[in-house]
Design an enzyme around this catalytic site. Structure first.
Site, mmCIF file in Angstrom:
data_model
loop_
_atom_site.group_PDB
_atom_site.id
_atom_site.type_symbol
_atom_site.label_atom_id
_atom_site.label_comp_id
_atom_site.label_asym_id
_atom_site.label_seq_id
_atom_site.Cartn_x
_atom_site.Cartn_y
_atom_site.Cartn_z
ATOM 1 N N CYS A 109 -1.970 0.652 9.176
ATOM 2 C CA CYS A 109 -1.266 1.397 8.129
ATOM 3 C C CYS A 109 -0.639 2.636 8.782
ATOM 4 O O CYS A 109 -1.340 3.572 9.152
ATOM 5 C CB CYS A 109 -2.266 1.784 7.042
ATOM 6 S SG CYS A 109 -1.536 2.617 5.631
ATOM 7 N N CYS A 169 0.808 -1.223 0.000
ATOM 8 C CA CYS A 169 0.000 0.000 0.000
ATOM 9 C C CYS A 169 0.843 1.276 0.000
ATOM 10 O O CYS A 169 0.318 2.374 -0.171
ATOM 11 C CB CYS A 169 -0.939 0.020 1.199
ATOM 12 S SG CYS A 169 -0.090 -0.012 2.805
ATOM 13 N N HIS A 171 -0.127 11.064 16.270
ATOM 14 C CA HIS A 171 -0.873 10.455 15.163
ATOM 15 C C HIS A 171 0.040 9.456 14.454
ATOM 16 O O HIS A 171 1.160 9.783 14.062
ATOM 17 C CB HIS A 171 -1.329 11.526 14.169
ATOM 18 C CG HIS A 171 -1.886 10.954 12.904
ATOM 19 N ND1 HIS A 171 -3.137 10.353 12.834
ATOM 20 C CD2 HIS A 171 -1.363 10.855 11.649
ATOM 21 C CE1 HIS A 171 -3.360 9.933 11.602
ATOM 22 N NE2 HIS A 171 -2.294 10.220 10.855
ATOM 23 N N HIS A 211 -3.892 4.753 10.384
ATOM 24 C CA HIS A 211 -5.238 4.209 10.491
ATOM 25 C C HIS A 211 -5.170 2.683 10.499
ATOM 26 O O HIS A 211 -4.162 2.091 10.115
ATOM 27 C CB HIS A 211 -6.116 4.674 9.326
ATOM 28 C CG HIS A 211 -6.385 6.146 9.345
ATOM 29 N ND1 HIS A 211 -5.491 7.070 8.835
ATOM 30 C CD2 HIS A 211 -7.433 6.863 9.837
ATOM 31 C CE1 HIS A 211 -5.978 8.298 8.995
ATOM 32 N NE2 HIS A 211 -7.147 8.194 9.589
ATOM 33 N N ARG A 268 -4.947 -4.492 9.345
ATOM 34 C CA ARG A 268 -3.781 -3.826 8.751
ATOM 35 C C ARG A 268 -3.640 -2.457 9.406
ATOM 36 O O ARG A 268 -4.436 -1.562 9.170
ATOM 37 C CB ARG A 268 -3.934 -3.674 7.235
ATOM 38 C CG ARG A 268 -2.834 -2.820 6.590
ATOM 39 C CD ARG A 268 -2.932 -2.842 5.070
ATOM 40 N NE ARG A 268 -4.178 -2.302 4.565
ATOM 41 C CZ ARG A 268 -4.367 -1.024 4.192
ATOM 42 N NH1 ARG A 268 -3.369 -0.148 4.295
ATOM 43 N NH2 ARG A 268 -5.542 -0.620 3.731
ATOM 44 N N ASP A 302 -8.426 -5.237 6.150
ATOM 45 C CA ASP A 302 -8.073 -5.957 4.920
ATOM 46 C C ASP A 302 -6.670 -6.570 4.982
ATOM 47 O O ASP A 302 -6.030 -6.765 3.962
ATOM 48 C CB ASP A 302 -8.183 -5.014 3.714
ATOM 49 C CG ASP A 302 -7.303 -3.768 3.852
ATOM 50 O OD1 ASP A 302 -6.574 -3.660 4.856
ATOM 51 O OD2 ASP A 302 -7.356 -2.899 2.958
#
Length: 371
Positions: free
Chosen positions: A343, A289, A325, A328, A341, A332
């Site tokens: 990410c 990704c 932060h 997310h 996942r 999937d």
């Protein structure tokens, strides 16, 4: 006389205002605490919602730690624990009753059988949590309960994998505490469910006896040094403008540009801001990704989960406990790793190589790696 009366009135008004101010403080604190509790509950609800999507696999662990009422109630609230059941382990009498166990003649230990999902919570975390709620140096006594049935023990059913993991974590704890514990590590000979009235006892009897502080389920699994907060200017100067924008303003690095996207060294990933441990390389995978991807955080208390409806999307944001932060979480990921996942932006992370964990002050986190 007139001046004295005015002075008395003024003094009286000052006293009244002082009392009003004094009485208002607890209310302000209570309001603030309520707001904090609501935020915490929202984050916990969001965590439960995302963890409900994890593929269910089951493993078992048997823990004896004094009265099973408290042990069961504590572990039932740990994320990833599917079921906690009170019972009697390693009895020399078949299916003993509570009254028989209390005589000490059965040699049974009040034990909690944990069924847990290893994609959410590791055996290492569960055992470390266990040591946080027992006195590991007290023989046949926990809290106000005395007798061999209240001894501490960890019982395994797999000689190879489970025993090695248990011994590894116990050795870590003993090194941390500075002396040997009296917790027995033995194979599970048998386990019999306790009577129905013992199951979920503290849920049925909220005021019932408990030798464990059940709020400790929300404490950190491992205590890491507190982060000394920096000013925005100091932080930006230390980590750079891009990392600062991502960490503090929920920015996002361009896909394929992050330092740890195409990276597979063994080690620990920590919060770039505070240094708190977040992920291990053992949970990292290539999602294709453009961002580093992990199947699970280091421990169940590593992250905060926040609903994110920005940019016309419905997502779940993940932050570190120090409000950095990170990215997310999506559902999937590889099913064999649980299906999630995480990410994560490389710029939110700092990597500590495994062979430098001791040197960098993270040596105790080796317990979460396979040997």
């Amino acid at each position: 006389m007139h001046k004295k009366l005015i002075a008395i009135i003024i003094i009286g008004l000052i006293a009244i205002f002082a009392l009003i101010k004094l009485n208002s403080k607890p209310q302000e604190n209570k309001l603030e605490n309520n707001e904090n509790n609501e935020v915490m509950e929202d984050k916990l609800d969001m965590q439960k919602e995302i963890l409900n999507e994890v593929k269910t696999d089951e493993k078992t662990l048997y823990l004896a730690g004094g009265c099973f009422w408290g042990m069961e109630a504590y572990f039932a609230n740990v994320p990833g624990v599917i079921d906690a059941k009170s019972g009697y382990a390693n009895s020399n009498t078949e299916n003993p009753s509570y009254e028989e166990v209390c005589t000490g003649k059965t040699d049974a230990a009040e034990t909690v059988k944990l069924v847990y999902n290893p994609h959410i919570v590791s055996m290492e975390e569960l055992i470390i949590r266990y040591f946080k709620v027992i006195d590991p140096f007290s023989l046949n006594k926990q809290g106000g309960d005395v007798g061999t049935q209240y001894r501490t023990g960890i019982y395994y059913t797999d000689e190879n994998l489970e025993k090695k993991t248990i011994e590894k974590v116990v050795a870590f704890v003993e090194k941390k505490l500075g002396k040997k514990t009296v917790v027995e590590i033995e194979p599970l000979k048998n386990f019999y469910d306790a009577e129905d009235y013992h199951q979920d006892y503290l849920e049925k009897n909220p005021g019932g006896y408990c030798h464990i502080n059940l709020n400790e389920v929300y404490d950190s699994v491992l205590d890491y040094k507190e982060y000394e907060k920096e000013s925005d200017e100091e932080l930006k100067s230390r980590i750079g403008a891009e990392a600062f924008d991502i960490a503090r303003n929920s920015g996002t690095e361009r896909p394929g540009t992050g330092e740890y996207n195409d990276f597979d060294e063994k080690g620990l990933y920590v919060d770039i801001v505070s240094g708190k441990p977040l992920f291990t390389s053992e949970k990292k995978f290539d999602a294709g990704c453009g961002w580093p991807s992990f199947s699970a955080p280091l421990t169940t208390d590593s992250l905060d989960y926040i609903e994110d409806n920005s940019h016309g999307m419905k997502r779940v944001e993940v932050k570190s406990k120090d409000d950095t932060h990170l990215g997310h979480v999506f559902n999937d990921g590889p099913k064999e790793m649980g299906g999630l996942r995480y990410c994560i932006n490389s710029a939110s992370l700092k990597f500590i190589p495994y062979d430098k964990l001791d040197e960098e002050g993270y040596g105790e986190y080796k317990v979460f790696f396979e040997e």
